[in-house]
Enzyme design. Structure first.
Site, PDB file in Angstrom:
ATOM      1  N   SER A  36      33.304  84.239  46.698  1.00 28.54           N
ATOM      2  CA  SER A  36      34.001  85.368  47.248  1.00 28.54           C
ATOM      3  C   SER A  36      34.559  85.146  48.670  1.00 28.54           C
ATOM      4  O   SER A  36      35.392  85.930  49.116  1.00 28.54           O
ATOM      5  CB  SER A  36      33.061  86.570  47.294  1.00 28.54           C
ATOM      6  OG  SER A  36      31.982  86.323  48.176  1.00 28.54           O
ATOM      7  N   LYS A  90      34.414  86.540  57.791  1.00 29.79           N
ATOM      8  CA  LYS A  90      34.577  87.257  56.525  1.00 29.79           C
ATOM      9  C   LYS A  90      34.409  88.759  56.763  1.00 29.79           C
ATOM     10  O   LYS A  90      33.544  89.167  57.546  1.00 29.79           O
ATOM     11  CB  LYS A  90      33.518  86.740  55.545  1.00 29.79           C
ATOM     12  CG  LYS A  90      33.630  87.266  54.117  1.00 29.79           C
ATOM     13  CD  LYS A  90      32.533  86.646  53.241  1.00 29.79           C
ATOM     14  CE  LYS A  90      32.622  87.064  51.790  1.00 29.79           C
ATOM     15  NZ  LYS A  90      31.575  86.421  50.956  1.00 29.79           N
ATOM     16  N   SER A 140      29.204  81.716  46.889  1.00 29.78           N
ATOM     17  CA  SER A 140      30.401  82.287  47.521  1.00 29.78           C
ATOM     18  C   SER A 140      30.874  81.584  48.787  1.00 29.78           C
ATOM     19  O   SER A 140      31.944  81.908  49.301  1.00 29.78           O
ATOM     20  CB  SER A 140      30.174  83.766  47.834  1.00 29.78           C
ATOM     21  OG  SER A 140      30.364  84.543  46.687  1.00 29.78           O
TER      22      SER A 140
END
Lengths: 488, 41
Positions: A148, A73, A172
């Site tokens: 997210s 990420k 997330s």
């Protein structure tokens, strides 16, 4: 050949590389080609063939991950490689150092495949808050992948990465894993170092794996956990992480809170059905399902949306256009430079949370908002402590709905926040929780069937037991994580 | 005397980020420092 490679779990590929049945470079190249052809907008950066990260990967038979590619990420700092956290304010930023979690994966032999798209500063549940465009869900390209860590989840589900890491502040990792039909684990707060992980809400943020199965999640957790002198809140997992081997759930008790599971308001019928079937699957392999109470869990979301923005407003004060990132300034003074930089660099949701958080922390309101939310947090910690006196695990649906359509909730922040209804209490309590794919269900508004996640939470630092149980349940469910191929 | 060990690590100086590296990502570095507009431009 390469299509077949993309179907292997990472653990299986690593086993074949170890046994000299598969070349590490062939495996990496198959994914490098897939990631380069990313049509989901899952990646913000894909490895360059001649990049130093490639060259730096020294293959050693002692490294347990044997050169396997990993998607990271874009919230993790990677030395010399663009790290944006999904924000314009960090566009083009190249950190001078690498996050501990990424360094440990690299030390274990993993090679960086790419940096994945995400909601700006991890604030969002649909990946639509990214400054670099939304990510598409490989199960239905008109739907969001969740957030997210939406880029990481879509990449793993869409066969653009064998596995990935993300971060979870209120759901997330677990919510996008649920919406994309893969496994997502949020470890205990403190299990993995947060050093080099761009901060959102420091008392909640935790790094974790997004994978095709539970064994892969255990492998990544094992490589990343540990005490780090650079993060004073990291403690590691005592005794390390054992790879899961359990095949039944005999003697294990699973707690269900009636009003905080399939019977909660807003849960789609299809999600409730899959949840009930999964409870039957648990009993089918010897587990016991018991009713418990989590009387304060319903207030988790309200407390979270005071605490997380409050911490974010303090953490995001560092983006001032002085030391790194964007600077907007033509003819103004210092204050004008700060204001223009932040006005231009942050997106709408980030600004909303900075304002909420600044207000909640302001003089005269601190006790009424932040203080009260902290007391609710303590009540939720107590709820779980009491539940774990009676049961081994607490289970809920991972999210009240399956993947929703792009744009469906962008106008209504409250509807968006409800996506994390079931995941926020575990974050507040700091305990580990995993989402595993449990089946398919039609969206509430109709349409093709989409994945439903099942969440299992355990006491702090009980990751090995949690993974073991999730592994047994995963076998019992037998979910196929491969999304239907898009029409050519 | 109490039978407790200090939980803090020893306070030993260690190298940290070099100045050039720290300035590398700055929008407007000057003379080995971060330059900003005057507070009263």
């Amino acid at each position: 050949m390469s299509d077949e490679l993309l179907e292997l779990t990472a653990a299986e590929a690593v086993r074949r590389i170890d046994g000299a049945e598969l070349a590490a470079d062939e495996y990496f190249e198959a994914y490098a080609a897939a990631a380069a052809a990313d049509d989901l907008n899952a990646y913000l950066w894909v490895h360059e063939p001649a990049g130093e990260w490639r060259a730096a990967a020294v293959e050693s038979p002692d490294q347990p991950l044997h050169g396997a590619p990993i998607a990271v990420k874009d919230i993790f700092c990677t030395a010399g490689i663009d790290t944006t956290a999904g924000s314009r304010i960090l566009e083009g930023y190249r950190p001078p150092y690498t996050a501990t979690a990424v360094r440990k994966l690299s030390d274990a032999g993993a090679r960086l495949l790419g940096k994945t798209n995400m909601d700006e500063f991890a604030m969002g549940s649909s990946n639509e808050n990214s400054a670099y465009g939304p990510v598409r869900n490989p199960w239905d390209r008109e739907c969001v992948p969740g957030g997210s860590s939406g880029g990481s989840a879509a990449a793993v589900a869409g066969r653009l990465a064998p596995w990935a890491i993300g971060t979870d502040t209120g759901g997330s990792i677990r919510q996008p894993a649920s919406l994309c039909g893969i496994v997502g684990l949020k470890p205990t707060y403190g299990a993995i170092s947060r050093y080099g992980m761009i901060a959102f809400a420091s008392s909640l943020d935790q790094c974790g794996p997004l994978t095709r199965d539970v064994t892969d999640a255990a492998l990544l957790l094992r490589a990343m956990e540990g005490r780090d002198p650079c993060d004073s809140t990291s403690v590691g997992i005592e005794g390390g992480v054992e790879l899961p081997s359990r095949e039944d759930l005999g003697g294990l008790r699973f707690g269900v809170a009636r009003d905080f599971s399939h019977e909660a308001e807003g849960v789609e019928t299809g999600v409730a059905e899959v949840f009930k079937e999964t409870l039957e699957a648990i009993e089918g392999v010897g587990g016991a399902v018991e009713e418990i109470e989590l009387p304060h869990a319903d207030h988790g979301l309200s407390a979270y949306y005071v605490l997380a923005p409050a911490e974010a407003s303090a953490n995001l004060a560092r983006y001032d256009g002085v030391r790194y990132g964007l600077r907007m300034n033509r003819d103004g003074d210092l204050l004008a430079m700060y204001e223009r930089t932040r006005a231009a660099g942050f997106g709408a949701e980030v600004k909303r949370r900075i304002m909420l958080g600044t207000y909640a922390l302001s003089s005269g309101y601190y006790e009424a908002y932040y203080g009260r939310a902290q007391r609710v947090r303590t009540k939720i910690v107590d709820d779980f402590a009491q539940a774990f006196e009676r049961v081994d695990f607490v289970v809920t649906p991972s999210s009240p709905t399956v993947a929703f359509r792009l744009g469906e909730r962008t106008a209504d922040p409250l509807a968006m926040y409800l996506s994390d209804y079931f995941t926020v209490p575990m974050s507040l309590a700091g305990i580990p929780a995993i989402s595993i794919p449990a089946g398919l269900a039609e969206p509430g508004a109709g349409g093709p069937e989409l994945p439903v996640g099942f969440q299992i939470a355990a006491p702090a630092f009980a990751e090995s037991r949690l993974l073991d149980a999730a592994h047994a349940l995963e076998r019992a469910i037998g979910f196929d994580t491969n999304p239907p191929r898009a029409e050519p | 005397v109490v039978a407790l060990e200090n939980v803090l690590r020893a306070d030993e100086p260690r190298p940290s980020l070099a100045r050039e590296q720290a300035l590398d990502a700055a929008p407007d570095p000057a003379q080995g420092a971060f330059r900003v507009p005057s507070p009263q431009a």
